[in-house]
Design an enzyme around this catalytic site. Structure first.
Site, PDB file in Angstrom:
ATOM      1  N   LYS A 114      45.940  43.399  73.474  1.00 26.46           N
ATOM      2  CA  LYS A 114      45.603  44.862  73.885  1.00 26.46           C
ATOM      3  C   LYS A 114      44.587  44.949  75.097  1.00 26.46           C
ATOM      4  CE  LYS A 114      47.009  47.382  70.468  1.00 26.46           C
ATOM      5  NZ  LYS A 114      48.035  48.407  70.949  1.00 26.46           N
ATOM      6  N   ASP A 116      61.329  53.563  66.109  1.00 24.77           N
ATOM      7  CA  ASP A 116      60.378  52.696  64.886  1.00 24.77           C
ATOM      8  C   ASP A 116      61.363  52.008  64.509  1.00 24.77           C
ATOM      9  OD1 ASP A 116      57.755  53.661  63.430  1.00 24.77           O
ATOM     10  OD2 ASP A 116      58.800  52.427  62.254  1.00 24.77           O
ATOM     11  N   TYR A 128      45.352  39.917  68.621  1.00 29.70           N
ATOM     12  CA  TYR A 128      45.277  41.303  68.763  1.00 29.70           C
ATOM     13  C   TYR A 128      44.538  41.926  69.754  1.00 29.70           C
ATOM     14  CZ  TYR A 128      45.211  46.366  67.235  1.00 29.70           C
ATOM     15  OH  TYR A 128      45.176  47.786  67.599  1.00 29.70           O
ATOM     16  N   LEU A 139      49.385  57.161  64.682  1.00 32.63           N
ATOM     17  CA  LEU A 139      49.112  57.941  65.946  1.00 32.63           C
ATOM     18  C   LEU A 139      50.437  58.197  66.457  1.00 32.63           C
ATOM     19  CD1 LEU A 139      46.445  55.276  67.519  1.00 32.63           C
ATOM     20  CD2 LEU A 139      46.136  57.415  66.174  1.00 32.63           C
ATOM     21  N   VAL A 170      60.778  46.968  69.268  1.00 35.19           N
ATOM     22  CA  VAL A 170      60.455  47.076  70.734  1.00 35.19           C
ATOM     23  C   VAL A 170      60.489  45.406  71.372  1.00 35.19           C
ATOM     24  CG1 VAL A 170      59.014  49.235  70.543  1.00 35.19           C
ATOM     25  CG2 VAL A 170      57.965  47.071  70.087  1.00 35.19           C
ATOM     26  N   SER A 216      43.540  49.310  72.896  1.00 38.47           N
ATOM     27  CA  SER A 216      42.550  49.296  71.852  1.00 38.47           C
ATOM     28  C   SER A 216      41.145  48.957  72.184  1.00 38.47           C
ATOM     29  CB  SER A 216      42.915  48.598  70.536  1.00 38.47           C
ATOM     30  OG  SER A 216      41.959  48.429  69.588  1.00 38.47           O
TER      31      SER A 216
END
Length: 248
Positions: A160, A38, A156, A19, A64, A143
């Site tokens: 999210k 990245d 996750y 993405l 990050v 997400s």
């Protein structure tokens, strides 16, 4: 007709593939300069070169989870191109396991990359944008898993969902400086990660989608482009589902 992001500068994390790369492609096609961050330095530099826009695209190594590295990424964009107009917090990982089998490390890694990583991006980019007369646009990648919860994804789904709350809180803090903060929630999208799934798993997911198909990375990128541009100038604190109607 003027390109949507002509003369603007965007930073995209997790941009070496998937993405993030699709978003970077959409941005440069609409006139933007793009700084791509990245964890994989070689891959992101190669991806930036592959966009075919020369010095308008730059690949930078960035973890990050580190505020310092995110600050370097954003500062690089500001120094090179003179502004930071768009920030896309896209970097992410999965460490799927049932809660019974998931380790503390697997939980902490996913929370750190998604939640701390997004917070680092918002903090750093908004700090630059609020000093610009033009403000800026921050887009956070959540997400559909953050809306409904998925088996084997307590880490996750929590991360999210947290991004949604963070987006709304940040939007309230920086809106007066013309800095907009929005989130997207992609559903089942054709990427390398989904291609590796068993066919029966893919079929089960497709059965939940009213449109009857997976989404394409470019379809997600187009929504991010809208949120990055002046076409969404009165949108902040919103969450846009890009799911073909799955889990509506």
């Amino acid at each position: 007709m003027k390109n949507l992001l002509e003369g603007r500068t965007a930073v995209v994390t997790g941009a070496a593939q998937g993405l993030g790369l699709a978003i970077a492609k959409a941005f440069v096609a609409e006139g933007a300069n793009v700084v791509m961050g990245d964890l994989n330095e070689e891959a992101v530099k190669e991806a930036a070169a592959g966009l075919g826009v020369g010095d308008r695209a730059l690949g930078v190594a960035c973890n990050v989870v580190s505020l310092e590295e995110v600050e370097i990424l954003v500062t690089t964009a500001a120094d090179r191109f003179g502004s930071v107009d768009v920030m896309v917090n896209n970097a992410g990982i999965t460490r799927d396991a049932t809660i019974r089998k998931m380790t503390e490390e697997q939980f902490d890694q996913v929370i750190a990359v998604h939640l701390r990583g997004t917070w680092n991006g918002i903090k750093t980019a908004s700090g630059v944008m609020r000093e610009q007369a033009s403000g800026g646009s921050i887009i956070n990648v959540s997400s559909i898993s953050g809306k409904v919860g998925m088996l084997g994804q307590t880490n996750y789904s929590a991360a999210k969902a947290g991004i949604v709350g963070m987006t709304k809180a940040a939007a309230k803090e920086v809106g007066f400086k013309n800095v907009r903060v929005n989130a997207i929630q992609p559903g089942f999208i054709n990427t390398a990660m989904t291609a590796a799934m068993r066919q029966d798993v893919i079929d089960a997911k497709l059965a939940e989608i009213p449109m009857g198909r997976a989404g394409e990375p470019e379809e997600v990128a187009n929504v991010v482009l809208f949120l990055a541009s002046d076409m969404s100038s009165y949108l902040t604190g919103t969450v846009t589902e890009i799911s073909g109607g799955r889990h509506i």
